[in-house]
Design a protein around this motif. Structure first.
Motif, PDB file in Angstrom:
ATOM      1  N   HIS A 162      -0.615   8.787  -3.888  1.00  0.00           N
ATOM      2  CA  HIS A 162      -0.081   8.519  -2.543  1.00  0.00           C
ATOM      3  C   HIS A 162       1.439   8.565  -2.514  1.00  0.00           C
ATOM      4  O   HIS A 162       2.048   8.849  -1.480  1.00  0.00           O
ATOM      5  CB  HIS A 162      -0.575   7.153  -2.047  1.00  0.00           C
ATOM      6  N   SER A 200       1.445  10.309   1.225  1.00  0.00           N
ATOM      7  CA  SER A 200       0.698   9.428   2.120  1.00  0.00           C
ATOM      8  C   SER A 200       1.087   9.586   3.583  1.00  0.00           C
ATOM      9  O   SER A 200       0.318   9.243   4.484  1.00  0.00           O
ATOM     10  CB  SER A 200       0.887   7.969   1.696  1.00  0.00           C
ATOM     11  N   HIS A 224      -5.390  10.830  -1.090  1.00  0.00           N
ATOM     12  CA  HIS A 224      -4.964  10.778  -2.479  1.00  0.00           C
ATOM     13  C   HIS A 224      -6.163  10.518  -3.388  1.00  0.00           C
ATOM     14  O   HIS A 224      -7.143   9.890  -3.002  1.00  0.00           O
ATOM     15  CB  HIS A 224      -3.867   9.740  -2.697  1.00  0.00           C
TER      16      HIS A 224
END
Length: 277
Positions: free
Chosen positions: A142, A168, A136
């Motif tokens: 994320h 994520s 990210h």
């Protein structure tokens, strides 16, 4: 009768002759009504383009709403209008009457979020696994949500997954029954921010299992099957009567009609498309 609610210089509301005036999303609109003549080839092509586009988008309402909603905000258009316009102009191939979807050009979302790296899809036991680079950055958060669209052209039973994972996680699993997993699959993935204020362009992950049968091919196969079924019934009867008559043709009207239909169907089967294998 039409009414000029804002005075003689205002927009009409209602019918005048073969014209209808109304407001659409705050904009004055007028359209022609009346009986249509025989459509031209260009009109027929336009009708098919719209039908093919509408069929493509029919099972993607929620995905399209998120994927094109930001573009539509503040305009007189809605998300579905924008998606329809794009696909009708950019994602069709072939000529009338064989216009079809070019799945590599389908875009189910359009936005400014950068594309995610290392997108891959793989068939695994019980479904599909999609992976991506979970890194990210300032623009790639994320907690961005992952949206996946699984198009199934052969059955039309498309599947939307609007929040199947977070960026994520780097991967997601989509469970599919064996019959679905082995048919033509056209998969797409998009990322959308947690607040819904940023979305990426959708990415086509590539065809799985090759191309299924077109509507024309399905109709041809069904026609061949019906003719073959009738022929098999006649052939059994025809050969049985020949056998009973020691291989000689019976000089009866019933036998002559049977033989004529037998030969017509046999000739059709030799030339009809749609033969298995």
């Amino acid at each position: 009768m039409a009414i000029a609610s804002n005075g003689p210089q205002g927009h009409l509301n209602g019918k005048v002759g073969n014209l209808v005036f109304y407001m659409l999303n705050g904009q004055p609109v007028v359209r022609l009504i009346g009986r249509k003549g025989k459509p031209s080839k260009l009109q027929l092509a336009n009708y098919q383009e719209m039908a093919v586009t509408t069929k493509l988008l029919s099972g993607m309402g929620s995905f399209i709403k998120l994927g094109y909603g930001l573009q539509a905000k503040g305009t007189v258009h809605n998300a579905h209008n924008l998606a329809t316009s794009y696909h009708k102009k950019q994602a069709l191939t072939g000529e009338y009457p064989n216009i079809r979807i070019d799945y590599s050009k389908v875009k189910l979302s359009q936005g400014v979020m950068p594309e995610t790296a290392d997108l891959k899809i793989e068939k695994v036991a019980g479904g599909l696994e999609i992976t991506w680079d979970p890194t990210h950055t300032y623009e790639l958060k994320h907690n961005d949500s992952v949206m996946v669209m699984i198009c199934c052209p052969e059955t039309g039973k498309d599947k939307e997954y609007l929040n199947i994972a977070r960026r994520s996680e780097g991967k997601c699993f989509i469970p599919l029954y064996e019959d679905v997993l082995n048919q033509q699959i056209e998969p797409y993935i998009s990322f959308i921010s947690a607040d819904g204020e940023s979305v990426s362009d959708s990415v086509y992950l590539g065809n799985l299992n090759g191309l299924g049968k077109t509507e024309t091919e399905k109709r041809e196969e069904e026609k061949y099957r019906l003719v073959k079924t009738r022929f098999d019934q006649l052939e059994s009867n025809y050969l049985a009567q020949l056998k009973e008559n020691y291989g000689l043709r019976a000089d009866t009207k019933a036998f002559k009609c049977l033989e004529k239909e037998y030969k017509v169907l046999k000739n059709q089967l030799d030339h009809l498309p749609g033969k298995p294998g």
